[in-house]
Design a protein around this motif. Structure first.
Motif, PDB file in Angstrom:
ATOM      1  N   ALA A  39      76.766  21.513  18.697  1.00  0.00           N
ATOM      2  CA  ALA A  39      76.628  20.063  18.694  1.00  0.00           C
ATOM      3  C   ALA A  39      75.453  19.564  19.531  1.00  0.00           C
ATOM      4  O   ALA A  39      75.205  18.359  19.586  1.00  0.00           O
ATOM      5  N   ASP A  40      74.732  20.454  20.195  1.00  0.00           N
ATOM      6  CA  ASP A  40      73.544  20.051  20.945  1.00  0.00           C
ATOM      7  C   ASP A  40      72.622  21.253  21.084  1.00  0.00           C
ATOM      8  O   ASP A  40      73.009  22.392  20.813  1.00  0.00           O
ATOM      9  N   GLY A  41      71.381  20.978  21.516  1.00  0.00           N
ATOM     10  CA  GLY A  41      70.392  22.040  21.590  1.00  0.00           C
ATOM     11  C   GLY A  41      70.735  23.147  22.554  1.00  0.00           C
ATOM     12  O   GLY A  41      70.497  24.331  22.280  1.00  0.00           O
ATOM     13  N   GLN A  42      71.305  22.791  23.690  1.00  0.00           N
ATOM     14  CA  GLN A  42      71.656  23.817  24.683  1.00  0.00           C
ATOM     15  C   GLN A  42      72.712  24.757  24.143  1.00  0.00           C
ATOM     16  O   GLN A  42      72.597  25.992  24.275  1.00  0.00           O
ATOM     17  N   ALA A  43      73.753  24.189  23.536  1.00  0.00           N
ATOM     18  CA  ALA A  43      74.792  25.029  22.940  1.00  0.00           C
ATOM     19  C   ALA A  43      74.221  25.843  21.788  1.00  0.00           C
ATOM     20  O   ALA A  43      74.624  26.989  21.553  1.00  0.00           O
TER      21      ALA A  43
END
Length: 221
Positions: A39-43
């Motif tokens: 759900a986000d770039g880091q994940a």
């Protein structure tokens, strides 16, 4: 890649509906396996490090770490996955950043499923996938940010190519695949790949997207 090995795909988008739609659509395609969602770039970066997919479908605007920063981190890996940026082009300047980050393709989120599947296969084979609207938006933004002599500089760089290499560069700028270029220029696919590799060296670029920008800057497409 060969025509047998499954293509593992990770979908990174902060909209759960988009993730579900892409996963559902791709899940029914032969050779393509959606192995994870984030759900986000880091994940997404963490998921790629763990699953090592062949291709990542990457949104641009996301919390924690945006798609451009995530793409740059992935591109810096020793064996990076191919990244296709998905965008609505509500902010064209992000597309320019994606080129620098190392994205291999650009698609609108409402691209027909068959074209998304084609894009996955093409980038997995080392090609680029530029939708016509993506190319126009990208070139428009680059030109808006560029000095007045950009066209002349682009023409000068392309002038260093042989006639056949220029033909291939124009075809790349038109968004043609290696197979399509081979048919159009009556060459083998292997010869086209060799020409494209020389274009990277002579033009000092790292992907086909940057070749397309040069062609458009020179006013040849």
């Amino acid at each position: 890649m060969d025509d047998v090995t499954p293509l593992d795909v990770v979908v990174v988008d902060d909209d759960p509906l988009v993730r579900s739609a892409l996963s559902l659509m791709l899940g029914g395609r032969s050779r393509i396996r959606v192995v994870g969602e984030a759900a986000d770039g880091q994940a997404g970066v963490a998921l790629v490090e763990r699953l090592r997919p062949h291709v990542v479908l990457m949104d641009i605007r996301m919390p924690v770490l945006n798609g451009l920063e995530a793409t740059a981190l992935l591109h810096a890996r020793p064996d990076p996955p191919r990244v296709i940026v998905l965008t609505t082009f509500d902010a064209d300047e992000h597309v320019v950043g994606a080129v620098a980050a190392g994205a291999d393709g650009f698609l609108l989120k409402d691209t027909p499923p068959a074209q998304i599947v084609e894009a996955i296969h093409r980038v997995a084979d080392g090609e680029a996938m530029l939708s016509p609207s993506a190319t126009r938006a990208l070139v428009t933004q680059v030109r808006a940010q560029a000095p007045d002599d950009r066209a002349g500089a682009a023409r000068q760089r392309l002038a260093s190519l042989t006639a056949r290499e220029q033909d291939v560069a124009l075809a790349v700028g038109a968004g043609l695949s290696n197979a399509e270029i081979a048919r159009a220029l009556h060459l083998s696919v292997a010869t086209v790949k060799a020409h494209v590799s020389r274009l990277f060296e002579k033009l000092e670029v790292t992907n086909r997207v940057q070749i397309a920008i040069l062609v458009h800057d020179a006013g040849l497409a």
